[in-house]
Design an enzyme around this catalytic site. Structure first.
Site, mmCIF file in Angstrom:
data_model
loop_
_atom_site.group_PDB
_atom_site.id
_atom_site.type_symbol
_atom_site.label_atom_id
_atom_site.label_comp_id
_atom_site.label_asym_id
_atom_site.label_seq_id
_atom_site.Cartn_x
_atom_site.Cartn_y
_atom_site.Cartn_z
ATOM 1 N N LYS A 88 52.485 57.258 37.189
ATOM 2 C CA LYS A 88 52.485 56.058 38.030
ATOM 3 C C LYS A 88 53.919 55.532 38.137
ATOM 4 C CE LYS A 88 49.158 52.300 38.372
ATOM 5 N NZ LYS A 88 48.374 51.361 37.564
HETATM 6 C C1 E4P Z 1 46.349 49.426 39.549
HETATM 7 O O1 E4P Z 1 46.597 50.561 39.246
HETATM 8 C C2 E4P Z 1 46.626 48.253 38.722
HETATM 9 O O2 E4P Z 1 46.536 48.634 37.374
HETATM 10 C C3 E4P Z 1 45.613 47.168 38.892
HETATM 11 O O3 E4P Z 1 44.605 47.492 39.812
HETATM 12 C C4 E4P Z 1 46.165 45.805 38.993
HETATM 13 O O4 E4P Z 1 45.079 44.901 39.065
HETATM 14 P P1 E4P Z 1 45.230 43.354 38.784
HETATM 15 O O5 E4P Z 1 45.823 42.702 39.969
HETATM 16 O O6 E4P Z 1 43.804 42.884 38.552
HETATM 17 O O7 E4P Z 1 46.104 43.198 37.562
#
Ligand code: E4P
Length: 221
Positions: A88
């Site tokens: 990522k």
């Molecule tokens: C995506 O890969 C992120 O980890 C995640 O969906 C972020 O979500 P949040 O806005 O609830 O922290």
């Protein structure tokens, strides 16, 4: 549509996996910290534990570095942990270079922290395997997150980009349904949003009635 769970919590991953409809896991540094997973060795081991729990599914593991060399170093280390690891990478200038580097090397990537169609277009051009628009965080600032998914779907379809649209920051079941209508390839959200899809009061009352009628019929037999 693939279902990913957005957590680093092993119990929740196990629970979602037991349902038989889980296709993968996304994590981020905040989610790892929430589980108290700190220190490189523990973090790397935790990713392996997650991969083993999920079986065939992809597991997104995020780099911490923000410079190209650091991202490449960390990403290669993460990718070597398990074949299902997807690296990522944040949508920043150095991240775009890293996405291209990983793509050329056959290392799969998830471009994260995407909030605009332009960012999604660049991620696809750099060869990202997944792009993660954060729809819940857009909704939080009174911008339509689901509309962004539709925009990206159109753009990717116009040019045949193979980057998969991973609707992230999902908060509730309607997010999942709307993204499915648009044709997002994947959604990632909390276990609560996935479980909420199953529930309907008419299912509960209908089942209660069926069971009551069955019991009555047996008693009268
Ligand atoms: C995506 O890969 C992120 O980890 C995640 O969906 C972020 O979500 P949040 O806005 O609830 O922290």
């Amino acid at each position: 549509m693939k279902f990913f769970i957005d957590t680093a919590n092993l119990d929740q991953i196990r629970e979602a996996s037991d349902l038989g409809i889980l296709d993968g896991v996304t994590t981020n540094p905040s989610l790892m910290a929430k589980e108290g997973i700190t220190g490189t060795d523990r973090v790397l081991k935790h990713y392996v534990d997650i991969c083993q729990l999920v079986g065939e599914g992809d597991v997104s593991a995020e780099v911490i570095a923000t410079d190209f060399e650091g991202m490449v170093r960390e990403g290669e280390e993460l990718a070597a942990l398990h074949p299902n690891i997807v690296v990522k990478v944040p949508m920043i200038r150095e991240g775009v270079k890293a996405l291209k580097y990983f793509s050329d090397k056959g290392i799969r990537t998830n471009c994260t922290l995407v909030f605009s169609a332009g960012q999604a277009l660049v991620a696809a051009k750099a060869g990202a395997s997944y792009v993660s628009p954060f729809i819940g965080r857009l909704d939080d600032i009174s911008t339509d997150g689901v509309e962004l998914i539709a925009q990206i779907r159109d753009i990717y379809d116009n040019y045949g980009f193979e980057t998969e649209i991973l609707a992230a920051s999902v908060r509730h079941p309607m997010h999942i349904i709307q993204c499915a209508e648009i044709g997002a390839d994947v959604m990632t959200g909390p276990l609560s949003a996935i479980l909420a899809l199953l529930r309907h009061p008419l299912t509960d009352s209908g089942l209660a009635q069926f069971l009551a009628d069955h019991k009555k019929a047996r008693e009268n037999a």
